[in-house]
Design a protein around this motif. Structure first.
Motif, PDB file in Angstrom:
ATOM      1  N   ASN A 100       6.471 -46.602 -46.479  1.00  0.00           N
ATOM      2  CA  ASN A 100       5.886 -46.280 -47.789  1.00  0.00           C
ATOM      3  C   ASN A 100       6.447 -45.030 -48.451  1.00  0.00           C
ATOM      4  N   ALA A 101       7.224 -44.212 -47.702  1.00  0.00           N
ATOM      5  CA  ALA A 101       7.771 -42.975 -48.287  1.00  0.00           C
ATOM      6  C   ALA A 101       8.713 -43.297 -49.441  1.00  0.00           C
ATOM      7  N   ARG A 102       8.659 -42.502 -50.457  1.00  0.00           N
ATOM      8  CA  ARG A 102       9.439 -42.763 -51.675  1.00  0.00           C
ATOM      9  C   ARG A 102      10.831 -42.155 -51.652  1.00  0.00           C
ATOM     10  N   CYS A 103      11.060 -41.196 -50.762  1.00  0.00           N
ATOM     11  CA  CYS A 103      12.381 -40.551 -50.708  1.00  0.00           C
ATOM     12  C   CYS A 103      12.587 -39.924 -49.334  1.00  0.00           C
ATOM     13  N   LEU A 104      13.814 -39.518 -49.062  1.00  0.00           N
ATOM     14  CA  LEU A 104      14.147 -38.918 -47.776  1.00  0.00           C
ATOM     15  C   LEU A 104      13.317 -37.665 -47.518  1.00  0.00           C
ATOM     16  N   ASP A 105      13.115 -36.847 -48.528  1.00  0.00           N
ATOM     17  CA  ASP A 105      12.366 -35.608 -48.349  1.00  0.00           C
ATOM     18  C   ASP A 105      10.964 -35.884 -47.801  1.00  0.00           C
ATOM     19  N   ASP A 106      10.349 -36.985 -48.242  1.00  0.00           N
ATOM     20  CA  ASP A 106       9.005 -37.312 -47.785  1.00  0.00           C
ATOM     21  C   ASP A 106       8.994 -37.866 -46.361  1.00  0.00           C
ATOM     22  N   GLU A 107      10.154 -38.289 -45.882  1.00  0.00           N
ATOM     23  CA  GLU A 107      10.250 -38.834 -44.529  1.00  0.00           C
ATOM     24  C   GLU A 107      10.621 -37.784 -43.487  1.00  0.00           C
ATOM     25  N   LEU A 108      11.109 -36.648 -43.936  1.00  0.00           N
ATOM     26  CA  LEU A 108      11.722 -35.691 -43.009  1.00  0.00           C
ATOM     27  C   LEU A 108      10.799 -35.251 -41.887  1.00  0.00           C
ATOM     28  N   GLU A 109       9.566 -34.845 -42.221  1.00  0.00           N
ATOM     29  CA  GLU A 109       8.648 -34.384 -41.173  1.00  0.00           C
ATOM     30  C   GLU A 109       8.416 -35.471 -40.133  1.00  0.00           C
ATOM     31  N   SER A 110       8.323 -36.715 -40.599  1.00  0.00           N
ATOM     32  CA  SER A 110       8.119 -37.821 -39.673  1.00  0.00           C
ATOM     33  C   SER A 110       9.354 -38.057 -38.813  1.00  0.00           C
ATOM     34  N   PHE A 111      10.526 -37.878 -39.376  1.00  0.00           N
ATOM     35  CA  PHE A 111      11.752 -37.987 -38.578  1.00  0.00           C
ATOM     36  C   PHE A 111      11.786 -36.909 -37.492  1.00  0.00           C
ATOM     37  N   PHE A 112      11.340 -35.708 -37.835  1.00  0.00           N
ATOM     38  CA  PHE A 112      11.320 -34.618 -36.852  1.00  0.00           C
ATOM     39  C   PHE A 112      10.411 -34.998 -35.674  1.00  0.00           C
ATOM     40  N   ILE A 113       9.228 -35.551 -35.999  1.00  0.00           N
ATOM     41  CA  ILE A 113       8.295 -35.966 -34.946  1.00  0.00           C
ATOM     42  C   ILE A 113       8.899 -37.088 -34.112  1.00  0.00           C
ATOM     43  N   PHE A 114       9.532 -38.045 -34.778  1.00  0.00           N
ATOM     44  CA  PHE A 114      10.123 -39.202 -34.100  1.00  0.00           C
ATOM     45  C   PHE A 114      11.192 -38.765 -33.106  1.00  0.00           C
ATOM     46  N   VAL A 115      12.047 -37.859 -33.539  1.00  0.00           N
ATOM     47  CA  VAL A 115      13.112 -37.362 -32.659  1.00  0.00           C
ATOM     48  C   VAL A 115      12.516 -36.637 -31.452  1.00  0.00           C
ATOM     49  N   SER A 116      11.526 -35.796 -31.690  1.00  0.00           N
ATOM     50  CA  SER A 116      10.891 -35.062 -30.584  1.00  0.00           C
ATOM     51  C   SER A 116      10.235 -36.017 -29.599  1.00  0.00           C
ATOM     52  N   ALA A 117       9.616 -37.079 -30.120  1.00  0.00           N
ATOM     53  CA  ALA A 117       8.947 -38.048 -29.248  1.00  0.00           C
ATOM     54  C   ALA A 117       9.961 -38.827 -28.414  1.00  0.00           C
ATOM     55  N   LEU A 118      11.077 -39.183 -29.013  1.00  0.00           N
ATOM     56  CA  LEU A 118      12.119 -39.893 -28.263  1.00  0.00           C
ATOM     57  C   LEU A 118      12.643 -39.022 -27.128  1.00  0.00           C
TER      58      LEU A 118
END
Length: 554
Positions: A254-272
């Motif tokens: 549902n994110a509209r742009c990369l900037d809105d996804e960034l925090e979630s990407f940070f969490i995803f990478v840490s979880a992996l």
């Protein structure tokens, strides 16, 4: 329980005049025949229910109201409930006076200015007397009263108000009111996370999400972004990776742009990384890094390229005075800041599986800081580069490394980057300062790193600090049984947070301690029952650092 039943039974026959204290004979007297002739409840719950029903109506209603709060009730909550004329709607005029009558009856105890039910069963019985259709109304009214009067105790009012509003939220139809409570849940979750209370934080966030109804991303985009992102982070911190992935998918869909996804990407990478999916974490992280303008270019001779980058960075550092570092401009490019944050998140995983990428990441972070200005992650970059200077540099100039490490600690304060303390301390006090100071001097900073890491949700660095505490304790010559107790204690914490990957290098130390103390067959694996111990030991023995520390102890 039996004690409660006995007390309530004795009180009930005293109230009915069937047992009394004789001043003349200085002893208790009772009428056995009359007691046996009466129909006495045969359990505590029935006795309590009977006693409550004999109370005046207002006293009963007060008991019902405070039962909505659980077993304990603070004065500021009662004061909030007494403000205005809302009490009359629940059949109670003077709340404090009615509660005092309950104190007199032995149903409630006074604790200073607060009150507490004399037993959990009393609270449960009082609550059961509230009609199902009325409970939600009571909870909503109490929650709104507490929040309206939150200045009476601003720290506690948020959690109490949100807890009450959530219990009554099923009765709320107005959309704006449901959104208001969702925002309060988000506020309570952020406060919980700041206290390292990630389980209640996740609960508040799930409650907030459930209040938004249909099409939440269309109608409340910013709020959804905050709720789902924060919920994913809370579930990551408590190791609920499956639930976390569901929240992240919502954001990515549902994110509209990369900037809105960034925090979630940070969490995803840490979880992996936490799940030991290092290659996947690296691929995702480098892909996002490229989108932020910081691509990692593969080359046939990566080692040479990396060493050139390292030497280039070292030269940039050596050409600056301390004051020049401390007065560098602030970074203002949002994508550069995001790239720095992403590289920070990737660095620990790369340290385990791709040292070449790790060196490149840290070198790049220092270069960006010098050329584009400093941000909070810059303190981590300089700290970790000092560790590289002290461990992998050909020259191994530990004094220069120590200088950069100490500068990073000053940057930590200047930039007010407390949330990065755990990673910075691990780099400086474990890898750099142990080359110039005694190992024991790093123990206190590592304890601080562990506690701060937990408080800010930097779980992986908190666990790295815990590992370092055990290693430094061993290397400092502490009693081996004391070290073993630390390993067992922190091992449990590692299991709780599901961060096993950062604990593997402890196994050789644990095994060495058992052998050194004559207990080779009593290895407490904590959670390594399914691990290939021999393979892990071979991996550890390849690490000169691990082998050297054990030999040094001997």
């Amino acid at each position: 329980g039996n004690v409660l039943f006995t007390l309530q039974f004795l009180r009930s026959i005293c109230d009915e005049g069937l047992m009394r204290f004789s001043s003349e004979y200085n002893q208790w007297q009772w009428d056995t025949a009359m007691i046996m002739s009466k129909k006495i409840a045969d359990n505590a719950v029935e006795l309590i229910a009977h006693k409550i029903l004999l109370l005046p109506e207002q006293t009963q209603n007060a008991l019902k109201l405070i039962s909505c709060l659980g077993c304990h009730c603070e004065k500021f909550i009662l004061t909030s409930m007494s403000t205005g004329d809302g009490l009359a709607n629940f059949g109670c005029i003077d709340l404090f006076a009615s509660i005092e009558l309950n104190v007199k009856e032995g149903l409630v105890d006074r604790m200073g200015s607060d009150y507490r039910f004399a037993h959990d069963h009393i609270q449960q019985v009082a609550y059961s007397f509230i009609a199902e259709s009325e409970r939600g109304k009571m909870h909503l009214w109490i929650g709104n009263q507490v929040w309206t009067n939150k200045l009476l105790s601003s720290e506690k009012a948020l959690f109490i108000a949100v807890g009450q509003l959530n219990k009554g939220s099923i009765l709320i139809d107005e959309t704006h009111e449901r959104v208001r409570i969702a925002r309060l849940n988000l506020q309570a979750a952020e406060k919980s996370k700041s206290l390292a209370a990630f389980v209640p934080a996740a609960f508040y966030l799930h409650a907030g999400i459930s209040l938004l109804g249909k099409n939440p991303w269309t109608n409340y985009y910013d709020l959804c972004l905050q709720l789902y992102g924060s919920c994913a982070e809370a579930n990551f911190c408590i190791g609920n990776f499956d639930v976390m992935e569901g929240q992240l998918k919502e954001v990515f869909s549902n994110a509209r742009c990369l900037d809105d996804e960034l925090e979630s990407f940070f969490i995803f990478v840490s979880a992996l990384i936490a799940q030991n999916k290092m290659q996947e974490a690296l691929e995702v992280g480098l892909l996002v890094s490229a989108q932020l303008g910081e691509p990692f270019l593969m080359h046939s001779n990566m080692r040479s390229i990396i060493m050139v980058e390292f030497a280039k960075t070292k030269k940039m550092i050596e050409g600056k005075l301390d004051d020049e570092f401390l007065t560098m401009k602030n970074m203002n490019d949002n994508h550069k800041i995001a790239a720095m944050h992403l590289m920070y998140g990737l660095s620990l995983g790369c340290f385990f599986v791709r040292r070449d990428v790790f060196v490149w990441l840290i070198s790049k972070m220092v270069q960006i800081s010098i050329s584009d200005g400093i941000c909070k992650e810059s303190a981590f970059a300089f700290a970790t580069f000092s560790a590289l200077m002290a461990t992998v540099d050909v020259i191994l100039d530990v004094n220069s490394a120590s200088r950069i490490g100490k500068l990073s600690l000053r940057l930590l304060q200047i930039l007010q980057a407390e949330e990065y303390t755990a990673g910075i301390y691990c780099a400086v006090f474990f890898f750099t300062q142990t080359r110039v100071d005694h190992f024991c001097k790093s123990l206190e900073p590592m304890n601080h790193a562990y506690n701060v890491g937990l408080r800010f949700g930097e779980i992986h660095y908190a666990i790295a600090a815990a590992r370092n505490i055990c290693i430094l304790s061993f290397q400092s010559g502490e009693n081996l049984m004391t070290v073993l107790e630390k390993i067992k204690y922190y091992g449990v914490k590692v299991k709780e947070h599901k961060q096993e990957i950062f604990w593997r290098l402890i196994i050789p130390y644990e095994k060495a301690i058992h052998h050194l103390t004559g207990q080779p067959n009593e290895l407490d694996k904590v959670f390594w029952d399914s691990a290939d111990e021999e393979q892990l030991l071979k991996h550890a023995m390849k690490s000169n650092m691990v082998l050297r520390r054990i030999i040094n102890y001997l």
